[in-house]
Write an enzyme that holds these catalytic residues in place. Structure first.
Site, PDB file in Angstrom:
ATOM      1  N   VAL A  68       0.837  -1.203   0.000  1.00  0.00           N
ATOM      2  CA  VAL A  68       0.000   0.000   0.000  1.00  0.00           C
ATOM      3  C   VAL A  68       0.873   1.255   0.000  1.00  0.00           C
ATOM      4  O   VAL A  68       0.573   2.235  -0.697  1.00  0.00           O
ATOM      5  CB  VAL A  68      -0.960   0.005   1.204  1.00  0.00           C
ATOM      6  CG1 VAL A  68      -1.834   1.248   1.189  1.00  0.00           C
ATOM      7  CG2 VAL A  68      -1.839  -1.235   1.195  1.00  0.00           C
ATOM      8  N   TYR A  69       1.946   1.224   0.762  1.00  0.00           N
ATOM      9  CA  TYR A  69       2.872   2.357   0.786  1.00  0.00           C
ATOM     10  C   TYR A  69       3.475   2.576  -0.600  1.00  0.00           C
ATOM     11  O   TYR A  69       3.516   3.699  -1.110  1.00  0.00           O
ATOM     12  CB  TYR A  69       3.965   2.085   1.815  1.00  0.00           C
ATOM     13  CG  TYR A  69       4.988   3.191   1.979  1.00  0.00           C
ATOM     14  CD1 TYR A  69       4.599   4.508   2.172  1.00  0.00           C
ATOM     15  CD2 TYR A  69       6.353   2.899   1.963  1.00  0.00           C
ATOM     16  CE1 TYR A  69       5.531   5.518   2.341  1.00  0.00           C
ATOM     17  CE2 TYR A  69       7.295   3.909   2.132  1.00  0.00           C
ATOM     18  CZ  TYR A  69       6.884   5.212   2.317  1.00  0.00           C
ATOM     19  OH  TYR A  69       7.819   6.199   2.481  1.00  0.00           O
TER      20      TYR A  69
END
Length: 239
Positions: A151-152
């Site tokens: 997600v980062y």
């Protein structure tokens, strides 16, 4: 850089505060914009006590009214913004199945939506002046994949695509963009409870090293632009 107006959003953080010191030493008027104004005030005081010229303004990068107020006040009080340094962001480095969806949403709001709001608002002013430089920080995970960064990394790849599209949009506007693909940097980010990763901060890049690179990118001759730069700690292996 003498008397240039440099807006550093995320000015209370490790990279942002280091950038503030470097630009101020070169004679720029530095504005440290941050949600944590108290922390930013300490950095500004340090800069001013050393003979620099630093100001502080509060901002919530996910709120349009707050971002608009920031850009308007900086422009009205100091003048046209010459350099925007988007040094803010949060991180989640965890296995996909362990990620809290609400925390993921908050991170995406800051890293992606916040960058969109700040950049759109400030570039609108820059395009009117037909000048300006914007420094982005997609990091190495905005260029290379890394385990447990799904997600980062998605948020950082978004910044890479966003910025490269803006380069095409603004070829004639006078606004120039630089992507900073940095490896591990020794900042408080690694102490976050959303980062499940053992690191050796003594082997990472220092914020001061990064700040020098940001200054170099922002201080290119008028007719040139440093499009992208990748800096890794010696201990990191490029994929």
């Amino acid at each position: 850089m003498k008397d240039k107006i440099v807006l550093i959003v995320g000015g209370s953080g490790g990279i942002g505060s280091a950038c503030g010191r470097v630009f101020a030493k070169a004679g720029a008027k530095v504005v440290l914009a941050a949600r944590n104004q108290e922390k930013a005030e300490k950095v500004a005081q340090e800069i001013n006590d050393s003979g620099g010229d630093a100001y502080v303004i509060g901002v919530d990068v996910t709120d349009l009214a707050s971002v608009s107020k920031m850009a308007r006040e900086v422009t009205e009080d100091l003048g046209a913004i010459d350099v925007l340094v988007n040094a803010f962001g949060t991180a989640i480095i965890q296995p996909l199945l362990d990620i809290n969806p609400e925390q993921a949403k908050d991170m995406l709001d800051v890293n992606v939506y916040g960058t969109f709001l700040v950049t759109q608002t400030v570039v609108r002013y820059m395009a009117t002046e037909k000048k300006g430089r914007v420094i982005m920080f997609p990091g190495s995970v905005g260029k290379y994949p890394m385990k447990n960064s799904s997600v980062y990394s998605a948020s950082k790849f978004a910044l890479t695509g966003f910025t490269k599209s803006l380069v095409e949009e603004h070829k004639r506007s006078g606004v120039k963009f630089t992507l900073m693909h940095l490896g591990g940097v020794d900042t408080p980010m690694w102490e976050s409870d959303t980062v499940d990763m053992r690191v050796q901060t003594d082997k990472m890049l220092s914020p001061e090293e990064v700040a020098k690179s940001v200054y170099y990118a922002a201080n290119q001759p008028e007719g040139s632009v440093l499009n992208e730069i990748t800096i890794q700690p010696e201990s990191h292996q490029m994929v």
